[in-house]
Motif scaffolding. Structure first.
Motif, mmCIF file in Angstrom:
data_model
loop_
_atom_site.group_PDB
_atom_site.id
_atom_site.type_symbol
_atom_site.label_atom_id
_atom_site.label_comp_id
_atom_site.label_asym_id
_atom_site.label_seq_id
_atom_site.Cartn_x
_atom_site.Cartn_y
_atom_site.Cartn_z
ATOM 1 N N THR A 148 0.813 -1.211 0.000
ATOM 2 C CA THR A 148 0.000 0.000 0.000
ATOM 3 C C THR A 148 0.851 1.268 0.000
ATOM 4 O O THR A 148 0.383 2.344 -0.373
ATOM 5 C CB THR A 148 -0.937 -0.003 1.238
ATOM 6 N N GLY A 149 2.092 1.147 0.374
ATOM 7 C CA GLY A 149 2.943 2.328 0.538
ATOM 8 C C GLY A 149 3.042 3.206 -0.689
ATOM 9 O O GLY A 149 2.947 4.440 -0.592
ATOM 10 N N HIS A 150 3.222 2.614 -1.872
ATOM 11 C CA HIS A 150 3.389 3.437 -3.075
ATOM 12 C C HIS A 150 2.106 4.185 -3.407
ATOM 13 O O HIS A 150 2.146 5.274 -4.000
ATOM 14 C CB HIS A 150 3.845 2.575 -4.257
ATOM 15 N N ARG A 151 0.960 3.631 -3.025
ATOM 16 C CA ARG A 151 -0.308 4.323 -3.261
ATOM 17 C C ARG A 151 -0.420 5.550 -2.350
ATOM 18 O O ARG A 151 -0.911 6.605 -2.777
ATOM 19 C CB ARG A 151 -1.480 3.372 -3.019
ATOM 20 N N ILE A 152 -0.002 5.394 -1.123
ATOM 21 C CA ILE A 152 0.006 6.533 -0.195
ATOM 22 C C ILE A 152 0.923 7.630 -0.728
ATOM 23 O O ILE A 152 0.596 8.824 -0.675
ATOM 24 C CB ILE A 152 0.465 6.095 1.209
ATOM 25 N N ALA A 153 2.076 7.231 -1.254
ATOM 26 C CA ALA A 153 3.026 8.205 -1.794
ATOM 27 C C ALA A 153 2.408 9.011 -2.926
ATOM 28 O O ALA A 153 2.600 10.236 -3.023
ATOM 29 C CB ALA A 153 4.287 7.482 -2.278
ATOM 30 N N THR A 154 1.651 8.344 -3.791
ATOM 31 C CA THR A 154 0.992 9.033 -4.909
ATOM 32 C C THR A 154 -0.045 10.028 -4.404
ATOM 33 O O THR A 154 -0.168 11.150 -4.924
ATOM 34 C CB THR A 154 0.334 8.006 -5.844
ATOM 35 N N VAL A 155 -0.791 9.634 -3.378
ATOM 36 C CA VAL A 155 -1.785 10.543 -2.794
ATOM 37 C C VAL A 155 -1.101 11.775 -2.213
ATOM 38 O O VAL A 155 -1.556 12.915 -2.402
ATOM 39 C CB VAL A 155 -2.610 9.818 -1.717
ATOM 40 N N LEU A 156 -0.010 11.581 -1.518
ATOM 41 C CA LEU A 156 0.708 12.712 -0.915
ATOM 42 C C LEU A 156 1.215 13.674 -1.986
ATOM 43 O O LEU A 156 1.135 14.905 -1.814
ATOM 44 C CB LEU A 156 1.869 12.202 -0.060
ATOM 45 N N GLU A 157 1.725 13.138 -3.075
ATOM 46 C CA GLU A 157 2.193 14.002 -4.159
ATOM 47 C C GLU A 157 1.064 14.904 -4.659
ATOM 48 O O GLU A 157 1.260 16.100 -4.909
ATOM 49 C CB GLU A 157 2.735 13.153 -5.317
ATOM 50 N N GLU A 158 -0.121 14.333 -4.813
ATOM 51 C CA GLU A 158 -1.248 15.102 -5.335
ATOM 52 C C GLU A 158 -1.748 16.128 -4.311
ATOM 53 O O GLU A 158 -2.160 17.235 -4.681
ATOM 54 C CB GLU A 158 -2.371 14.156 -5.747
ATOM 55 N N ILE A 159 -1.702 15.781 -3.043
ATOM 56 C CA ILE A 159 -2.087 16.751 -2.012
ATOM 57 C C ILE A 159 -1.165 17.961 -2.069
ATOM 58 O O ILE A 159 -1.625 19.117 -2.040
ATOM 59 C CB ILE A 159 -2.041 16.105 -0.616
ATOM 60 N N HIS A 160 0.119 17.715 -2.152
ATOM 61 C CA HIS A 160 1.090 18.823 -2.207
ATOM 62 C C HIS A 160 0.888 19.665 -3.472
ATOM 63 O O HIS A 160 1.066 20.886 -3.439
ATOM 64 C CB HIS A 160 2.519 18.278 -2.174
#
Length: 312
Positions: A188-200
């Motif tokens: 699941t980690g890489h999915r969380i990373a993608t979400v964080l990129e979009e939030i920023h």
């Protein structure tokens, strides 16, 4: 609205995958706006003047929304958002100028950028609530990806009778020597990373706080009347949940801009087996407190406390 219908709908949606049964008094149509408040518990003219937070957006799944936690918000009932969930408590504590809660039971990382079909919905893509002037975001997501929580909760209790002292569910999910639930939680980690990129990208000046999941099971001991799992499967679930939280923490660390809130230390001694001290509801829904296997009001307070400490 009948309580039993609320309970059925929440149970179907809480960890994703299952269809939500219709609730009395609801009808399909355009999604209502998310829960939004201005100047929470303070005079409207002073909130904007004195709050350190201009716009706070809460994103997440049912561990954020708070199914059956009092009081349930009327908009998009299938999302099971509570006025007593940790984002609402945090918004009150910080005296934010504007607060938007778009969390939704059953949400996965997919629903950060895609609509989620729930009763009274759909719930719009959660990241659509972000603005350029959003300056605080909390995110609690990941447990529904690959249906990790859902598979454990629905598959494991019936297997207890086979080997009450063993780990029959872990054995079922181990394929060719690979623990598939631990594998999927880790992935699941890489999915969380993608979400964080979009939030920023959408809210470049926002403080982003990512919440880990509080512990469901005790460090030792069992409570089959509350958590109807084989003894070994309780220990194994701790491994699965630890893998999930570790994957989230690593994604936050690699991101370098967000803050991870590890709920394991503060929730020690508050697992579902902890009696009156439990932050997590056991196998039975409490229509006046929490859905099964979800945070109670005390758990929501504990998560709000941890988030507040992280924000400082």
């Amino acid at each position: 609205m009948a309580v039993e219908k609320v309970v059925i709908a929440v149970a179907a949606a809480m960890f994703g995958g299952a269809a939500v049964l219709p609730l009395a008094g609801t009808a399909p149509g355009d999604a209502p706006p998310p829960a939004t408040a201005t100047g929470l518990d303070s005079p409207a003219d002073s909130a904007a003047d004195h709050s350190a937070v201009n716009h706070y957006v809460a994103l997440g799944d049912s561990y954020t929304s708070g199914p059956l936690v009092p009081e349930q918000r009327p908009e998009i009932p299938g999302c099971a958002r509570a006025t007593g969930n940790y984002p609402s408590l945090l918004a009150q504590r910080l005296d934010v100028a504007e607060f938007t809660d778009v969390s939704c039971g059953g949400a996965s990382t997919e629903h950060m950028t895609a609509p989620q079909e729930v009763d009274g919905g759909p719930n719009p893509p959660q990241l659509d609530a972000l603005r350029a002037d959003t300056d605080l975001v909390t995110l609690g997501i990941g447990g529904n990806d690959h249906n990790v929580f859902g598979r454990f909760i629905t598959t494991c209790p019936p297997l207890r009778e086979q080997d009450p002292a063993g780990a029959p569910c872990r054995e079922q999910f181990t394929v060719d020597g690979v623990d598939t639930l631990v594998r999927d939680a880790t992935g699941t980690g890489h999915r969380i990373a993608t979400v964080l990129e979009e939030i920023h990208r959408r809210s470049p000046d926002a403080r982003v706080v990512v919440m880990g999941y509080p512990r469901l099971v005790p460090e030792q001991g069992t409570c089959p009347d509350v958590m109807p799992f084989a003894d070994g499967d309780l220990r194994w679930w701790d491994d699965v949940e630890t893998a999930l939280n570790t994957a989230i923490e690593k994604a936050v660390s690699a991101d370098g801009k967000a803050t991870f809130v590890d709920m394991y230390p503060s929730s020690r001694g508050h697992d579902a087996c902890a009696g009156d001290a439990a932050w997590i509801q056991g196998q039975h829904d409490d229509p006046e407190a929490a859905a099964r296997y979800h945070p109670r009001p005390s758990g929501m307070t504990g998560m709000a406390d941890a988030a507040a400490r992280a924000i400082g």
